[in-house]
Design a protein around this motif. Structure first.
Motif, PDB file in Angstrom:
ATOM      1  N   ASP A  48      -7.217 -28.653  14.153  1.00  0.00           N
ATOM      2  CA  ASP A  48      -6.597 -27.479  13.515  1.00  0.00           C
ATOM      3  C   ASP A  48      -5.158 -27.821  13.115  1.00  0.00           C
ATOM      4  N   PRO A  49      -4.905 -28.113  11.843  1.00  0.00           N
ATOM      5  CA  PRO A  49      -3.557 -28.511  11.421  1.00  0.00           C
ATOM      6  C   PRO A  49      -2.585 -27.353  11.302  1.00  0.00           C
ATOM      7  N   GLY A  50      -3.102 -26.121  11.260  1.00  0.00           N
ATOM      8  CA  GLY A  50      -2.226 -24.983  11.002  1.00  0.00           C
ATOM      9  C   GLY A  50      -1.810 -24.971   9.540  1.00  0.00           C
ATOM     10  N   ALA A  51      -0.624 -24.464   9.260  1.00  0.00           N
ATOM     11  CA  ALA A  51      -0.116 -24.444   7.886  1.00  0.00           C
ATOM     12  C   ALA A  51       0.181 -25.869   7.435  1.00  0.00           C
ATOM     13  N   GLU A  58       1.993 -28.026  10.249  1.00  0.00           N
ATOM     14  CA  GLU A  58       2.511 -27.141  11.285  1.00  0.00           C
ATOM     15  C   GLU A  58       2.307 -27.707  12.682  1.00  0.00           C
ATOM     16  N   LYS A  59       1.105 -28.242  12.957  1.00  0.00           N
ATOM     17  CA  LYS A  59       0.793 -28.699  14.313  1.00  0.00           C
ATOM     18  C   LYS A  59       1.757 -29.772  14.798  1.00  0.00           C
ATOM     19  N   ASP A  60       2.248 -30.614  13.882  1.00  0.00           N
ATOM     20  CA  ASP A  60       3.158 -31.692  14.264  1.00  0.00           C
ATOM     21  C   ASP A  60       4.572 -31.172  14.508  1.00  0.00           C
ATOM     22  N   VAL A  90      -3.879 -32.316  20.362  1.00  0.00           N
ATOM     23  CA  VAL A  90      -5.231 -31.925  20.768  1.00  0.00           C
ATOM     24  C   VAL A  90      -5.464 -30.454  20.424  1.00  0.00           C
ATOM     25  N   PHE A  91      -6.723 -30.087  20.317  1.00  0.00           N
ATOM     26  CA  PHE A  91      -7.095 -28.703  20.023  1.00  0.00           C
ATOM     27  C   PHE A  91      -7.239 -27.925  21.326  1.00  0.00           C
ATOM     28  N   VAL A  92      -6.551 -26.797  21.422  1.00  0.00           N
ATOM     29  CA  VAL A  92      -6.634 -25.926  22.598  1.00  0.00           C
ATOM     30  C   VAL A  92      -7.054 -24.528  22.130  1.00  0.00           C
TER      31      VAL A  92
END
Length: 370
Positions: A48-51, A58-60, A90-92
């Protein structure tokens, strides 16, 4: 049929709400006297990278900021236990994030995100608390953040039929009464002040919306949107090392200031509680008095025994009115008074009371000499 499905969904959500509030109330009863644990939640992650912006995801960004906030807390507030929902890419699942906070018995939950929108001219930082959206824009932000649940296995069962894209699903947030709402809003305001006053970001304010990640958090909790990756200038700032450091510093300072207030208020509350306990114990203390008269009929004030003593206190026992003078919580003190009183009433003697109820003198001596 459509109305039936909607009503069924609302019933499921209400059952979920009841369970959530029960959990929250159980944990809320375990009140800390200081802010001991903070959970830092870096949104999205893994698949899930987000925006997604032109140069960043976003995730970074939010993971880097979350780790920096934790590092500041560890360095400058070492007494605070910092718990992360993730420390790598990681995906949570959303429900696991609040579960981590609850199991940690956290005093504060901060979920960090970055936004994106179709209009590239929009920019600025905003902080959300759990509640009903007041505008379509807030609803869209919540839908976007909640949409991550579709990446989870059997999400429909896990979230009791919640559909992140259905407006009807968000009815539940209108019914929710978050016991930590005032505190959450206060923390959000402190964050926004830091973003605006210390980092120079545009203040988009404190808002409410139905975020699943905040739904089951049993402590003050906020969701921060650092800025808009859809705005090129803002993306360049929050994706830069300088920008991430500045935003993390603002988050740290807000948490630090909230801890200072939290600890101060808790100490005041603790002092107040102890004062009440002392006062309550004082009320239960034994009082010794000297009985100087007894009568079947009430003695009129200004006559008989009242002429001998100014501080007459009357109690009833059986069918008789009994009159006492003097008062002391220490047996030795009342004996000293008794010697003086006996000059006027030779057969005067000591009696004892607890909460204005007469007790045996031997019992009173045991209580006062413990």
């Amino acid at each position: 049929m459509t109305n039936y499905l909607v009503n069924t969904r609302i019933i499921f959500l209400l059952l979920l709400l009841s369970a959530s509030l029960l959990s929250a109330n159980e944990l809320f009863g375990q009140k800390s006297i200081s802010l001991k644990t903070v959970v830092i939640d870096a949104g999205h992650g893994g698949r899930d990278p987000g925006a997604v912006g032109k140069i960043s995801k976003e995730k970074d960004i939010v993971l880097d900021v979350a780790l920096k906030v934790g590092a500041y807390l560890n360095e400058y507030l070492p007494e605070v236990n910092v718990v992360y929902t993730r420390t790598k890419d990681v995906f949570v699942p959303l429900n696991k994030r609040a579960e981590i906070a609850n199991k940690s018995e956290a005093d504060l939950f901060v979920s960090i995100h970055a936004n994106a929108i179709g209009a590239s001219s929009i920019y600025g930082a905003e902080t959300f608390v759990l509640g009903l959206h007041r505008s379509e824009e807030n609803l869209e932000v919540a839908k976007k953040e909640n949409a991550v649940i579709v990446l989870e296995e059997d999400y429909s069962t896990t979230y009791e039929g919640f559909d992140p894209n259905s407006t009807e699903s968000y009815i539940i947030f209108e019914l929710m009464q978050n016991v930590h709402l005032d505190q959450s809003i206060h923390v959000a305001s402190m964050l926004q002040s830091q973003f605006h006053d210390r980092v120079g970001r545009r203040d988009r304010g404190v808002k409410q919306a139905g975020f699943l990640v905040l739904r089951k958090a049993a402590m003050p909790s906020v969701l921060v949107e650092l800025g808009f990756l859809s705005n090129r200038k803002e993306e360049q700032f929050i994706a830069s090392e300088k920008g991430k450091t500045y935003m993390a510093s603002a988050l740290y300072r807000a948490i630090r200031d909230y801890k200072t207030e939290f600890d101060s208020k808790s100490k005041m509350d603790d002092v107040a509680v102890k004062k009440l306990e002392v006062e309550k114990k004082a009320d239960l203390k034994v009082k010794y008095r000297i009985q100087v008269a007894s009568s079947r009929s009430k003695i009129n004030e200004g006559t008989k025994i009242y002429k001998k003593f100014d501080d007459i206190w009357v109690y009833e026992e059986g069918e008789r009115y009994k009159y006492t003078t003097g008062c002391a919580s220490n047996y030795g003190d009342i004996i000293k008074q008794l010697h003086i009183v006996k000059k006027d009433v030779s057969d005067a003697f000591v009696v004892a009371f607890q909460e204005e109820q007469k007790i045996q003198l031997s019992e009173a001596r045991k209580l006062t000499e413990q």
